[in-house]
Design an enzyme around this catalytic site. Structure first.
Site, PDB file in Angstrom:
ATOM      1  CB  THR A  46      17.346  -2.396 -23.184  1.00 48.07           C
ATOM      2  OG1 THR A  46      17.717  -3.517 -22.876  1.00 48.07           O
ATOM      3  CG2 THR A  46      15.969  -2.529 -23.730  1.00 48.07           C
ATOM      4  N   GLY A 167      10.146   6.483 -18.210  1.00 51.97           N
ATOM      5  CA  GLY A 167      10.568   6.064 -19.469  1.00 51.97           C
ATOM      6  C   GLY A 167      10.092   7.129 -20.426  1.00 51.97           C
ATOM      7  N   GLY A 220      12.621  -8.225 -18.604  1.00 48.82           N
ATOM      8  CA  GLY A 220      13.847  -7.186 -18.655  1.00 48.82           C
ATOM      9  C   GLY A 220      13.157  -5.931 -18.049  1.00 48.82           C
ATOM     10  CD  GLU A 223      15.965  -0.093 -12.447  1.00 49.69           C
ATOM     11  OE1 GLU A 223      17.036   0.564 -12.569  1.00 49.69           O
ATOM     12  OE2 GLU A 223      15.380  -0.041 -13.205  1.00 49.69           O
ATOM     13  CG  ASP A 234      13.205   2.349 -10.472  1.00 47.27           C
ATOM     14  OD1 ASP A 234      14.111   2.910 -11.138  1.00 47.27           O
ATOM     15  OD2 ASP A 234      12.004   2.642 -10.714  1.00 47.27           O
ATOM     16  CE  LYS A 238      12.065   5.214 -12.713  1.00 48.06           C
ATOM     17  NZ  LYS A 238      11.321   3.709 -13.029  1.00 48.06           N
TER      18      LYS A 238
HETATM   19  N1  HSE Z   1      12.837  -0.991 -13.185  1.00 50.21           N
HETATM   20  C1  HSE Z   1      12.203  -0.023 -13.626  1.00 50.21           C
HETATM   21  C2  HSE Z   1      10.656  -0.269 -13.533  1.00 50.21           C
HETATM   22  C3  HSE Z   1      12.614   0.342 -15.258  1.00 50.21           C
HETATM   23  O1  HSE Z   1      10.428  -1.297 -13.187  1.00 50.21           O
HETATM   24  O2  HSE Z   1       9.934   0.767 -14.017  1.00 50.21           O
HETATM   25  C4  HSE Z   1      12.292   2.017 -15.449  1.00 50.21           C
HETATM   26  O3  HSE Z   1      12.923   2.574 -14.961  1.00 50.21           O
END
Ligand code: HSE
Length: 469
Positions: A46, A167, A220, A223, A234, A238
């Protein structure tokens, strides 16, 4: 010589697909400004696909900004028969990513395969081969960043990682460069879109947790292993990165207190709203008295805060800096082109600094490497904040007095109590307590004592409350 270069450049301007642009658009002269920088791309999923599309679509603007064209010359893809319809005619494709990191033509490796082990090995190899690296891999940076940055510094190359956090939101650049004159006091972010989507759908549509998670996976956002999202891992990756660049501390993922969404029910979302709060899954880093708090957990925040209205898969990070005060950075935290926006911005940065003295580049972690200080990290017991506590209590006289007595003995001041009606045919009622600021340790002790009361049934829910002021 100069006129022949001009002629060549004018001719090349007619072929922007090669990443060349007219020397008339550049203040630089000589061969460098005419040769596009060649990129090796690891992963054509992606974000990889989005990066390719953005580089092609915006080639001219990008070259005008970077001073040189930027082209993907070599890409690795696990299954070359299943390459997305990107029209990769000018790109050499390999199924072995090592061929890309060892390709002498490639100056910058863009790592978009994710995960820890393979990515670490490939990035390390790229660095040893003298290549700059751009990555959107938060797990890689959070776990191995200290080692990778040291290797990059020793080899005179850069690692850029804007796409690793939130992102497309340029939060790394904002903190590292835009806020460089400030002392950062705290930051709090909605940095996992999947969790935010689940909480939003629970609140707005009354949907159940698992049902919304399944949709987030289909769309999508989640993760590959969605427990990384809902267990807070996650977000902890970050936060590790954000705290490091905010406070000049080493990356230390294993010190982040991490709680997922599992404790939050639809009832909590409703009760929080009745009390004037919205529940968000927040990543919080705070510096107080030379100590740092690193914590990820569901949090009640006042509904009037701007960040409380960040819904769906959007991300937002609030930063409190001493000179500037509060700022809020909002945008898409995942997705192909939004993340590609960060990856390409990193590529432009790398290309701009190709000819600079490595010692005069913006440091990876915002502070000069020899100025990174290892401050003590507070345990969750030492954190001081307000709390939302939900108990299921037997509906009989004296229960409220017992509960508030335990709180009083532990010096926990109660700000609000709600007792709900018992459900049809039920003999227990939900009790919701909101405390004033207090040490977590006292609240844990109160909960321990509640659980021993025979008038309290089942689990006790504890959620932290932050005023964000
Ligand atoms: N799985 C992550 C989210 C994607 O839902 O924010 C971006 O890091």
């Amino acid at each position: 010589m100069q006129s022949s270069l001009y002629c060549q450049a004018e001719a090349l301007l007619l072929r922007p697909e090669f990443g060349y642009y007219s020397i008339a658009h550049s203040r630089r002269s000589g061969e460098d400004s005419l040769n596009p920088v060649k990129i090796g791309l690891l992963g054509l999923g992606t974000v990889g696909g989005g990066t390719y599309r953005v580089l092609i679509r915006n080639a001219e603007e990008i070259a005008r900004r970077a001073g040189r064209g930027i082209i993907i010359s070599h890409a690795s893809v696990r299954n070359p028969d299943r390459v997305p319809g990107l029209g990769l005619e000018d790109v050499r494709l390999s199924d072995d990513p090592r061929e890309v990191v060892n390709d002498p033509e490639v100056s910058v490796v863009v790592e978009l395969i994710g995960g820890y082990d393979d990515a670490f090995e490939l990035v390390m190899r790229a660095i040893e081969n003298g290549k700059h690296v751009v990555t959107a891999n938060k797990a890689l940076i959070a776990l191995h960043g200290n080692e990778l940055f040291k290797a990059a510094q020793d080899n005179g190359v850069m690692i850029a990682f804007e796409g690793a956090v939130a992102g497309g939101i340029p939060i790394i650049k904002s903190i590292r460069e835009g806020l460089a004159g400030n002392k950062i006091e705290w930051l709090a972010g909605i940095v996992n879109g999947t969790c935010n989507f689940i909480l939003t759908e629970m609140r707005e549509k009354g949907r159940e947790f698992n049902d919304v998670l399944a949709e987030a996976q289909q769309l999508g956002y989640a993760e590959a292993d969605p427990s990384f999202d809902i267990d807070g891992i996650d977000a902890a990756h970050k936060l590790t990165i954000l705290a490091s660049i905010a406070f000049g501390i080493p990356l230390q993922f294993d010190r982040v207190y991490t709680e997922g969404l599992g404790t939050v029910t639809r009832d909590d979302v409703i009760y929080a709203e009745e009390l004037g709060y919205i529940i968000k899954h927040l990543a919080i880093a705070r510096k107080t008295d030379g100590r740092v708090e690193l914590r990820v957990h569901p949090t009640l925040i006042p509904e009037r805060r701007l960040i409380a209205s960040v819904n769906g898969v959007m991300n937002a990070i609030m930063v409190w800096a001493d000179a500037l005060g509060p700022t809020l950075y909002y945008g898409p935290g995942a997705g192909g082109e939004p993340t590609a926006s960060a990856v390409v911005a990193d590529l432009v940065d790398v290309v701009r600094t190709l000819t600079t003295d490595p010692d005069n580049r913006v440091p990876h972690l915002a502070f000069k490497p020899d100025q990174i200080a290892d401050l003590p990290i507070s345990s969750i017991d030492e954190v001081e904040t307000s709390y939302y506590i939900r108990l299921q209590a037997v509906d009989r006289p004296g229960v409220m007095a017992t509960v508030s007595g335990i709180m009083g003995d532990l010096d926990i001041s109660i700000e609000a109590i709600i007792q709900k009606e018992p459900g049809e045919g039920e003999t227990t009622v939900p009790l919701i307590l909101l405390t004033r600021r207090v040490r977590e340790k006292a609240v844990s002790e109160a909960i321990r004592q509640f659980k021993h009361l025979d008038v309290i049934v089942g689990d006790v829910t504890r959620l932290r409350v932050e005023t964000l002021t």
